[in-house]
Design an enzyme around this catalytic site. Structure first.
Site, PDB file in Angstrom:
ATOM      1  N   ASN A  12      28.006  35.103  44.403  1.00  0.00           N
ATOM      2  CA  ASN A  12      29.267  36.109  44.099  1.00  0.00           C
ATOM      3  C   ASN A  12      29.622  36.313  42.262  1.00  0.00           C
ATOM      4  O   ASN A  12      29.256  35.494  41.616  1.00  0.00           O
ATOM      5  CB  ASN A  12      30.798  35.097  44.284  1.00  0.00           C
ATOM      6  CG  ASN A  12      32.009  35.719  44.648  1.00  0.00           C
ATOM      7  OD1 ASN A  12      31.702  36.508  43.218  1.00  0.00           O
ATOM      8  ND2 ASN A  12      32.773  35.247  45.044  1.00  0.00           N
ATOM      9  N   HIS A  15      32.521  36.238  38.541  1.00  0.00           N
ATOM     10  CA  HIS A  15      33.040  35.568  37.235  1.00  0.00           C
ATOM     11  C   HIS A  15      31.868  36.618  36.323  1.00  0.00           C
ATOM     12  O   HIS A  15      32.934  36.084  34.856  1.00  0.00           O
ATOM     13  CB  HIS A  15      32.480  34.766  37.569  1.00  0.00           C
ATOM     14  CG  HIS A  15      32.544  34.037  38.665  1.00  0.00           C
ATOM     15  ND1 HIS A  15      34.330  33.479  37.909  1.00  0.00           N
ATOM     16  CD2 HIS A  15      32.910  33.449  39.890  1.00  0.00           C
ATOM     17  CE1 HIS A  15      34.589  32.809  39.417  1.00  0.00           C
ATOM     18  NE2 HIS A  15      33.915  32.875  40.706  1.00  0.00           N
ATOM     19  N   HIS A  48      34.624  40.532  44.962  1.00  0.00           N
ATOM     20  CA  HIS A  48      36.187  40.644  45.964  1.00  0.00           C
ATOM     21  C   HIS A  48      37.110  41.420  44.672  1.00  0.00           C
ATOM     22  O   HIS A  48      36.878  41.645  43.816  1.00  0.00           O
ATOM     23  CB  HIS A  48      36.479  39.046  45.301  1.00  0.00           C
ATOM     24  CG  HIS A  48      38.053  38.854  46.317  1.00  0.00           C
ATOM     25  ND1 HIS A  48      38.638  37.541  45.641  1.00  0.00           N
ATOM     26  CD2 HIS A  48      39.111  40.055  46.128  1.00  0.00           C
ATOM     27  CE1 HIS A  48      40.086  38.113  46.518  1.00  0.00           C
ATOM     28  NE2 HIS A  48      39.959  39.690  46.812  1.00  0.00           N
ATOM     29  N   ARG A  50      40.181  42.413  43.933  1.00  0.00           N
ATOM     30  CA  ARG A  50      41.230  42.644  44.082  1.00  0.00           C
ATOM     31  C   ARG A  50      42.313  43.612  44.198  1.00  0.00           C
ATOM     32  O   ARG A  50      41.339  44.164  43.202  1.00  0.00           O
ATOM     33  CB  ARG A  50      42.102  41.578  43.144  1.00  0.00           C
ATOM     34  CG  ARG A  50      40.786  40.051  43.367  1.00  0.00           C
ATOM     35  CD  ARG A  50      41.534  38.938  42.430  1.00  0.00           C
ATOM     36  NE  ARG A  50      42.711  37.934  42.979  1.00  0.00           N
ATOM     37  CZ  ARG A  50      42.652  37.346  43.588  1.00  0.00           C
ATOM     38  NH1 ARG A  50      41.383  36.124  43.515  1.00  0.00           N
ATOM     39  NH2 ARG A  50      43.933  36.724  44.191  1.00  0.00           N
ATOM     40  N   ARG A  54      41.319  42.496  38.575  1.00  0.00           N
ATOM     41  CA  ARG A  54      41.069  41.823  37.621  1.00  0.00           C
ATOM     42  C   ARG A  54      39.518  41.105  37.221  1.00  0.00           C
ATOM     43  O   ARG A  54      39.573  40.858  35.711  1.00  0.00           O
ATOM     44  CB  ARG A  54      42.286  40.314  37.961  1.00  0.00           C
ATOM     45  CG  ARG A  54      41.901  39.416  38.919  1.00  0.00           C
ATOM     46  CD  ARG A  54      41.844  38.054  38.849  1.00  0.00           C
ATOM     47  NE  ARG A  54      43.080  38.064  39.107  1.00  0.00           N
ATOM     48  CZ  ARG A  54      44.287  37.205  40.330  1.00  0.00           C
ATOM     49  NH1 ARG A  54      43.254  35.779  40.158  1.00  0.00           N
ATOM     50  NH2 ARG A  54      44.834  37.295  40.389  1.00  0.00           N
ATOM     51  N   GLU A  75      34.144  40.942  49.242  1.00  0.00           N
ATOM     52  CA  GLU A  75      35.563  40.423  49.335  1.00  0.00           C
ATOM     53  C   GLU A  75      36.577  41.175  49.389  1.00  0.00           C
ATOM     54  O   GLU A  75      36.528  41.510  48.112  1.00  0.00           O
ATOM     55  CB  GLU A  75      35.835  39.149  48.474  1.00  0.00           C
ATOM     56  CG  GLU A  75      34.976  38.028  49.273  1.00  0.00           C
ATOM     57  CD  GLU A  75      34.796  36.563  48.700  1.00  0.00           C
ATOM     58  OE1 GLU A  75      36.390  36.523  47.756  1.00  0.00           O
ATOM     59  OE2 GLU A  75      33.965  35.715  48.376  1.00  0.00           O
ATOM     60  N   THR A 106      41.348  32.279  45.119  1.00  0.00           N
ATOM     61  CA  THR A 106      41.499  32.092  46.154  1.00  0.00           C
ATOM     62  C   THR A 106      41.375  30.706  46.556  1.00  0.00           C
ATOM     63  O   THR A 106      40.644  29.984  47.137  1.00  0.00           O
ATOM     64  CB  THR A 106      40.448  33.210  47.454  1.00  0.00           C
ATOM     65  OG1 THR A 106      39.698  33.947  46.910  1.00  0.00           O
ATOM     66  CG2 THR A 106      41.008  33.167  48.921  1.00  0.00           C
ATOM     67  N   GLU A 156      34.020  32.659  57.784  1.00  0.00           N
ATOM     68  CA  GLU A 156      33.369  31.990  57.010  1.00  0.00           C
ATOM     69  C   GLU A 156      33.759  30.666  56.492  1.00  0.00           C
ATOM     70  O   GLU A 156      35.492  30.474  56.446  1.00  0.00           O
ATOM     71  CB  GLU A 156      33.312  32.532  55.408  1.00  0.00           C
ATOM     72  CG  GLU A 156      32.963  31.635  53.727  1.00  0.00           C
ATOM     73  CD  GLU A 156      32.523  32.729  52.663  1.00  0.00           C
ATOM     74  OE1 GLU A 156      32.259  33.815  53.132  1.00  0.00           O
ATOM     75  OE2 GLU A 156      33.154  32.519  52.137  1.00  0.00           O
ATOM     76  N   HIS A 199      33.104  28.482  48.884  1.00  0.00           N
ATOM     77  CA  HIS A 199      34.596  28.219  47.655  1.00  0.00           C
ATOM     78  C   HIS A 199      33.970  27.006  47.200  1.00  0.00           C
ATOM     79  O   HIS A 199      34.077  25.947  48.134  1.00  0.00           O
ATOM     80  CB  HIS A 199      35.956  28.232  48.073  1.00  0.00           C
ATOM     81  CG  HIS A 199      36.415  28.979  47.391  1.00  0.00           C
ATOM     82  ND1 HIS A 199      37.190  27.921  46.501  1.00  0.00           N
ATOM     83  CD2 HIS A 199      37.284  30.052  47.095  1.00  0.00           C
ATOM     84  CE1 HIS A 199      38.041  28.419  45.977  1.00  0.00           C
ATOM     85  NE2 HIS A 199      38.055  29.878  46.541  1.00  0.00           N
ATOM     86  N   GLY A 221      29.637  31.016  44.090  1.00  0.00           N
ATOM     87  CA  GLY A 221      29.321  31.793  42.779  1.00  0.00           C
ATOM     88  C   GLY A 221      29.377  31.288  41.093  1.00  0.00           C
ATOM     89  O   GLY A 221      28.917  31.311  40.673  1.00  0.00           O
TER      90      GLY A 221
HETATM   91  N1  PXP Z   1      33.855  32.580  49.309  1.00  0.00           N
HETATM   92  C1  PXP Z   1      34.550  32.914  49.494  1.00  0.00           C
HETATM   93  C2  PXP Z   1      35.838  33.830  50.135  1.00  0.00           C
HETATM   94  C3  PXP Z   1      35.410  33.453  47.820  1.00  0.00           C
HETATM   95  O1  PXP Z   1      36.560  33.705  47.521  1.00  0.00           O
HETATM   96  C4  PXP Z   1      34.768  32.497  46.649  1.00  0.00           C
HETATM   97  C5  PXP Z   1      35.252  32.688  45.673  1.00  0.00           C
HETATM   98  O2  PXP Z   1      35.982  33.981  45.561  1.00  0.00           O
HETATM   99  C6  PXP Z   1      33.762  32.481  47.085  1.00  0.00           C
HETATM  100  C7  PXP Z   1      33.485  32.586  47.938  1.00  0.00           C
HETATM  101  C8  PXP Z   1      32.742  32.004  46.002  1.00  0.00           C
HETATM  102  O3  PXP Z   1      33.517  30.555  45.689  1.00  0.00           O
HETATM  103  P1  PXP Z   1      33.078  30.028  43.763  1.00  0.00           P
HETATM  104  O4  PXP Z   1      33.034  30.907  43.408  1.00  0.00           O
HETATM  105  O5  PXP Z   1      33.958  29.058  44.109  1.00  0.00           O
HETATM  106  O6  PXP Z   1      31.867  29.380  44.571  1.00  0.00           O
END
Ligand code: PXP
Length: 267
Positions: A12, A15, A48, A50, A54, A75, A106, A156, A199, A221
């Site tokens: 992801n 960031h 993602h 959004r 952002r 996403e 999320t 997921e 996540h 991510g």
């Molecule tokens: N999967 C989904 C559906 C998410 O919303 C996120 C965060 O954007 C992630 C995975 C990745 O999460 P993290 O950045 O905490 O690893």
């Protein structure tokens, strides 16, 4: 690109976009991060888009599709605007997530059971558009059953609660959450769904999730991008791949059978 693991790693890149946007310029470039990550062993890129843009912007999505050969997992919230963008962009996959403007990230899974009527036409249009649809849900039986009824091929599982308990060293809660995820993965696979998770995962919790035989993809991510500040992105990806491989080795029977790997490479 990894060809031998039964668990795909999706990086992801949100960031990286957050960091870029902090100064309003073009760097660090999320697409450059995607390119480096794929070369180092990520199987796909997750981003993602959004509603408030952002972090990831429309132009980032366009560039990922144009410049990165690895599959894009977009996403998105189940809105008309995002559905239109997805159908136009044609990512490999769309992961539908709930979205609230005020949240930092999320926060919870999608209430598929409670909003099936709203989700059904979105899922249908995306599936008909040739996009692999995944629903981001809490590891709850009623959400899994609702996802299967809706006709999405993938779920997921939200690992946030498990990861929070793990980080806080709340052992009993972490164990209970991991068990809940394991039962959810089994139920989802038995309902014919492909199982992904993500996540809040770090290098330890990713190992635990990769040990579930049903898990086919982890989307990660924050911890990878954070670690990349110290050791560089390629090394952070390699470290995560090693963490996943450690989990796969713990599966009953160890590595996935060749047939499963073959099916995966065809998807
Ligand atoms: N999967 C989904 C559906 C998410 O919303 C996120 C965060 O954007 C992630 C995975 C990745 O999460 P993290 O950045 O905490 O690893």
């Amino acid at each position: 690109m990894s060809v031998s693991s039964p668990v795909r790693l999706g990086l992801n890149i949100d960031h990286v976009a957050t960091l870029r946007n902090a100064r309003g310029g073009a760097r660090p470039d999320p697409i450059e991060a995607a390119r480096l990550a794929v070369t180092a062993g990520a199987d796909g890129i997750t981003a993602h888009l959004r509603e408030d843009r952002r972090h990831i912007r429309d132009e980032d999505i366009r560039r990922i599709k144009a410049e990165i050969a690895a599959p894009l997992n977009l996403e998105m919230a189940a809105t008309e605007e995002m559905t239109g963008i997805a159908l136009k962009t044609k990512p490999h996959a769309c992961c539908i997530v709930p979205e609230r403007r005020q949240e930092l990230t999320t926060e919870g899974g999608l209430d598929v059971a409670g909003s099936a009527e709203h989700l059904l036409p979105v899922v249908k249009r995306l599936v008909q558009g040739g996009i692999r649809v995944s629903l981001f849900i809490d590891p709850e039986p009623r959400q899994i059953e609702a996802a299967a009824r809706l006709g999405a091929p993938v779920v997921e599982l939200h690992t946030g609660q498990y990861c929070e308990a793990w980080i806080a060293r709340e052992e009993a809660t972490a164990r209970a959450e991991l068990d809940r995820l394991a039962r959810a993965a089994t139920l989802a696979a038995s309902a014919g769904l492909e199982v992904h998770a993500g996540h809040g995962l770090d290098f330890e919790t990713a190992t635990h999730l990769a040990a579930f035989p049903e898990i086919r993809e982890l989307n990660i991510g924050h911890v990878i991008i954070g670690e990349a500040v110290f050791i560089g992105l390629p090394e952070a990806i390699r470290r995560m791949r090693a963490a996943i491989a450690k989990g796969v080795d713990k599966r009953p029977g160890g590595h996935a059978p060749a047939q499963q790997q073959q099916q995966q490479q065809q998807q």
